[in-house]
Write a protein that holds these residues in place. Structure first.
Motif, PDB file in Angstrom:
ATOM      1  N   GLU A 526      51.251  26.736  44.282  1.00 18.09           N
ATOM      2  CA  GLU A 526      49.884  26.610  44.792  1.00 18.09           C
ATOM      3  C   GLU A 526      49.584  25.147  45.140  1.00 18.09           C
ATOM      4  OE1 GLU A 526      47.576  28.252  41.637  1.00 18.09           O
ATOM      5  OE2 GLU A 526      48.022  30.346  42.176  1.00 18.09           O
ATOM      6  N   ALA A 527      50.049  24.225  44.286  1.00 16.33           N
ATOM      7  CA  ALA A 527      49.850  22.795  44.559  1.00 16.33           C
ATOM      8  C   ALA A 527      50.634  22.378  45.806  1.00 16.33           C
ATOM      9  CB  ALA A 527      50.304  21.965  43.359  1.00 16.33           C
ATOM     10  N   PHE A 528      51.830  22.941  45.996  1.00 15.89           N
ATOM     11  CA  PHE A 528      52.641  22.652  47.177  1.00 15.89           C
ATOM     12  C   PHE A 528      51.944  23.138  48.443  1.00 15.89           C
ATOM     13  CE2 PHE A 528      55.752  24.248  50.288  1.00 15.89           C
ATOM     14  CZ  PHE A 528      56.423  23.069  50.596  1.00 15.89           C
ATOM     15  N   GLN A 529      51.344  24.320  48.385  1.00 19.81           N
ATOM     16  CA  GLN A 529      50.641  24.855  49.559  1.00 19.81           C
ATOM     17  C   GLN A 529      49.478  23.938  49.954  1.00 19.81           C
ATOM     18  OE1 GLN A 529      50.111  28.817  47.690  1.00 19.81           O
ATOM     19  NE2 GLN A 529      50.910  29.655  49.619  1.00 19.81           N
ATOM     20  N   LYS A 530      48.726  23.476  48.989  1.00 19.41           N
ATOM     21  CA  LYS A 530      47.594  22.585  49.274  1.00 19.41           C
ATOM     22  C   LYS A 530      48.085  21.252  49.857  1.00 19.41           C
ATOM     23  CE  LYS A 530      44.689  24.557  45.614  1.00 19.41           C
ATOM     24  NZ  LYS A 530      44.037  24.302  44.307  1.00 19.41           N
ATOM     25  N   ALA A 531      49.143  20.736  49.270  1.00 19.34           N
ATOM     26  CA  ALA A 531      49.683  19.466  49.759  1.00 19.34           C
ATOM     27  C   ALA A 531      50.230  19.611  51.180  1.00 19.34           C
ATOM     28  CB  ALA A 531      50.776  18.967  48.815  1.00 19.34           C
ATOM     29  N   SER A 532      50.804  20.754  51.480  1.00 23.74           N
ATOM     30  CA  SER A 532      51.356  20.992  52.816  1.00 23.74           C
ATOM     31  C   SER A 532      50.255  21.019  53.870  1.00 23.74           C
ATOM     32  CB  SER A 532      52.134  22.310  52.841  1.00 23.74           C
ATOM     33  OG  SER A 532      53.261  22.249  52.004  1.00 23.74           O
ATOM     34  N   LEU A 533      49.110  21.608  53.521  1.00 23.29           N
ATOM     35  CA  LEU A 533      47.987  21.648  54.453  1.00 23.29           C
ATOM     36  C   LEU A 533      47.480  20.237  54.743  1.00 23.29           C
ATOM     37  CD1 LEU A 533      46.003  24.730  53.053  1.00 23.29           C
ATOM     38  CD2 LEU A 533      47.256  24.599  55.213  1.00 23.29           C
ATOM     39  N   LYS A 534      47.453  19.401  53.717  1.00 24.11           N
ATOM     40  CA  LYS A 534      46.969  18.036  53.888  1.00 24.11           C
ATOM     41  C   LYS A 534      47.955  17.180  54.688  1.00 24.11           C
ATOM     42  CE  LYS A 534      44.200  17.891  49.632  1.00 24.11           C
ATOM     43  NZ  LYS A 534      44.035  17.229  48.318  1.00 24.11           N
ATOM     44  N   SER A 535      49.232  17.475  54.555  1.00 26.40           N
ATOM     45  CA  SER A 535      50.251  16.641  55.220  1.00 26.40           C
ATOM     46  C   SER A 535      50.379  16.945  56.703  1.00 26.40           C
ATOM     47  CB  SER A 535      51.608  16.828  54.545  1.00 26.40           C
ATOM     48  OG  SER A 535      52.086  18.154  54.753  1.00 26.40           O
ATOM     49  N   ARG A 536      49.742  18.066  57.162  1.00 28.60           N
ATOM     50  CA  ARG A 536      49.705  18.424  58.578  1.00 28.60           C
ATOM     51  C   ARG A 536      51.101  18.511  59.227  1.00 28.60           C
ATOM     52  NH1 ARG A 536      44.489  14.946  60.849  1.00 28.60           N
ATOM     53  NH2 ARG A 536      42.971  15.813  59.360  1.00 28.60           N
ATOM     54  N   GLY A 537      51.946  19.286  58.603  1.00 28.26           N
ATOM     55  CA  GLY A 537      53.266  19.551  59.182  1.00 28.26           C
ATOM     56  C   GLY A 537      54.385  18.670  58.673  1.00 28.26           C
TER      57      GLY A 537
END
Length: 556
Positions: A526-537
């Motif tokens: 879940e933390a990885f999913q949130k971080a991925s959204l913030k990193s924009r690809g």
């Protein structure tokens, strides 16, 4: 010289204390030098010992040449010229296609020159011709170096008609031609050049000519009567030989084959910690990655370390050369994966080299035959190993398993291998590695190395759908009772993925929890999913050593 390149020579031969082996070797052209070389190499199982013995032989070579060309014991300048061939031959020793008898043949030549100088002058021509023939028989075409050097000495003394000195080179060339005609040498080049000491299917580099050429050159230089001229000539030749040797040795140390010698040394001696440490410096190479993953497989931590270094695709686990050449690395990996029959196929083909038996491959074949229960064949392998000095103790230890099924069943390694062969007992890997691994695991789910390799193949190939099926099939049985962290990460990703596509059967979080996925892994995802959204690809920071990073951001 590289100590691991020298140690690898020991894996290309097996010196056998056997009358037939001795006489068979001695009766060949260059037989004495071959026997001397192989006798020395049997002690190369220790890299430091290999280096020490080789240095001592080079020192002996330098001393013998000095003893044959010096004016008196205080003639130290001649020692410099005596060291020139030793320096150049030392540069050749990292090439394992060049047999070690290249060095011992030179020692025989130089010993011959010492004896030749002690012969009475009136009989020197006759004895010189006879010695040329004897040295050709015992040391091979290196006798040409003796012949030319003896001719140089004879010309310098001027005690006989000068044309007599041509008798030595003519005799040496005649010996070579007779050797070729009588099949004592495979080719005319082998009969007359350093190719005699080189693998027959390869071309000997010109580098290996220099050690030969240096003997008559050093002899001629030492015979210069003008001391003022000799001193600078000796210093220039010695400095040039030393510089050239250092440059060639440094270049050889950067050759990828040198690192493979080091990996193979640690593998055959089962020094897994040192193998892993050695491999970490260049994991980008498939061959290096194969050895690194092999080390972790034997340590029982393959699936724990899989993404802590740069693995890329299944070739990191198992890389097969396109030409499918005989490769001891492949034999080690197949054996570790539990594909015992295929490992035997490779090890049997790799067991013989141009210099004799490979001890490691002999040992592997002996163990496989014990697993099969073909004890008569295993006995033959053990009998050969028993005739060696270093492997005698190992062979006697494994004799306890001959014609004793119960002892085999009680031995962890042998019983595991016997169970691995229960489903498929062929002699080649017919399918791809993962299909072969499935057969092994079906036969023996308790084989942890095979289980770890199977999981690693699925993870590195990014085949998470098949990983889910694999988990359904094997979870809770044999060695898959604890789910590796990277497999947990793959399964929770597949669960999320499956629940967002209608044409895929959804995998619930409850299924994941029931199949070894920890609650902590779900929270980290879940933390990885949130971080991925913030990193924009872009790959999110803090998740580099996760399977999710490999799955989404590593290009194969």
């Amino acid at each position: 010289m590289n100590k691991f390149a020298l140690a690898y020579r020991e894996q290309l031969q097996l010196f056998i204390y056997d009358k037939t082996y001795f006489t068979g070797t001695l009766l060949k052209v260059g037989g004495l030098s071959t026997l001397m070389g192989r006798f020395a190499v049997q002690f190369f199982w220790n890299p430091l010992l290999a280096m020490g013995i080789t240095v001592m032989l080079h020192a002996l070579s330098a001393y013998l040449l000095w003893a044959s060309i010096r004016r008196d014991r205080r003639d130290w300048l001649s020692l410099l010229t005596g060291m020139i061939p030793a320096c150049l031959i030392g540069a050749s020793m990292s090439d394992n296609s060049l047999h070690f008898d290249y060095l011992t043949s030179v020692i025989l030549v130089e010993a011959g020159l010492v004896i030749y100088n002690k012969i009475i002058r009136t009989k020197r021509i006759l004895w010189g011709v006879l010695m040329t023939i004897i040295i050709y028989i015992t040391a091979g075409p290196a006798a040409i170096c003796f012949a030319v050097s003896a001719a140089v000495i004879e010309l310098s003394k001027g005690s006989q008609p000068r044309w007599f000195s041509a008798a030595y080179p003519i005799t040496a060339l005649a010996c070579g031609y007779v050797s070729y005609l009588t099949a004592g040498s495979a080719t005319l080049a082998c009969a007359l050049t350093p190719a005699f000491h080189y693998n027959l299917d390869e071309s000997a580099p010109l580098l290996h000519w220099l050690g030969w050429l240096a003997i008559p050159v050093a002899t001629a230089a030492a015979l210069i009567r003008n001391k003022k001229l000799f001193a600078p000539v000796a210093l220039i030749l010695f400095a040039g030989a030393m510089t050239f040797s250092i440059i060639v040795s440094q270049k050889a140390d950067k050759n990828p084959s040198i690192t493979s010698y080091e990996y193979e040394y640690y593998t055959v001696n089962e020094r897994w910690d040192e193998l892993a440490e050695s491999c970490r410096h260049q994991v980008w190479s498939p061959g290096t990655a194969n050895y690194l993953n092999l080390a972790y497989a034997y340590k029982g931590t393959l699936t724990d370390n899989l993404f802590k270094y740069d693995n890329r695709g299944v070739s990191s686990l198992f890389f097969m050369p396109e030409e499918k050449s005989v490769d001891v690395r492949v034999a080690h990996i197949m054996y570790a994966m539990g594909n015992i029959a295929a490992a035997q196929n490779v090890s049997f083909n790799a067991m013989r080299s141009t210099e004799g038996f490979s001890p490691a491959m002999l040992k592997m074949n002996a163990k496989v035959e014990l697993m099969r229960g073909t004890y008569d064949v295993a006995d033959k392998y053990l009998s050969i190993l028993e005739k060696s000095l270093h492997y005698r103790k190992w062979a006697r230890k494994y004799r306890q398993f001959l014609w004793n099924d119960q002892a085999v069943e009680n031995d962890r390694e042998l019983s595991t291998g016997r169970k691995d062969m229960e489903v498929s007992d062929g002699f080649a890997m017919l399918g791809n590695p993962i299909d072969e691994l499935m057969k092994v695991i079906d036969a023996n789910p308790d084989d942890k190395k095979a289980m770890d390799y199977a999981l690693s193949f699925l993870l590195l190939s990014k085949d998470i759908a098949r990983l889910k099926d694999f988990t359904d099939r094997y979870w809770g049985s044999g060695s898959l009772t604890v789910q590796p962290v990277y497999a947990q990460e793959a399964l929770i990703f597949y669960s999320e993925y499956s629940r967002n596509f209608e044409n895929i059967e959804p995998v619930s979080l409850e299924w994941c929890l029931a199949h070894g996925v920890a609650q902590n892994t779900i929270q980290r995802f879940e933390a990885f999913q949130k971080a991925s959204l913030k990193s924009r690809g872009a790959a999110p920071s803090g998740f580099k050593e996760t399977y999710w990073n490999y799955l989404l951001y590593t290009q194969l």
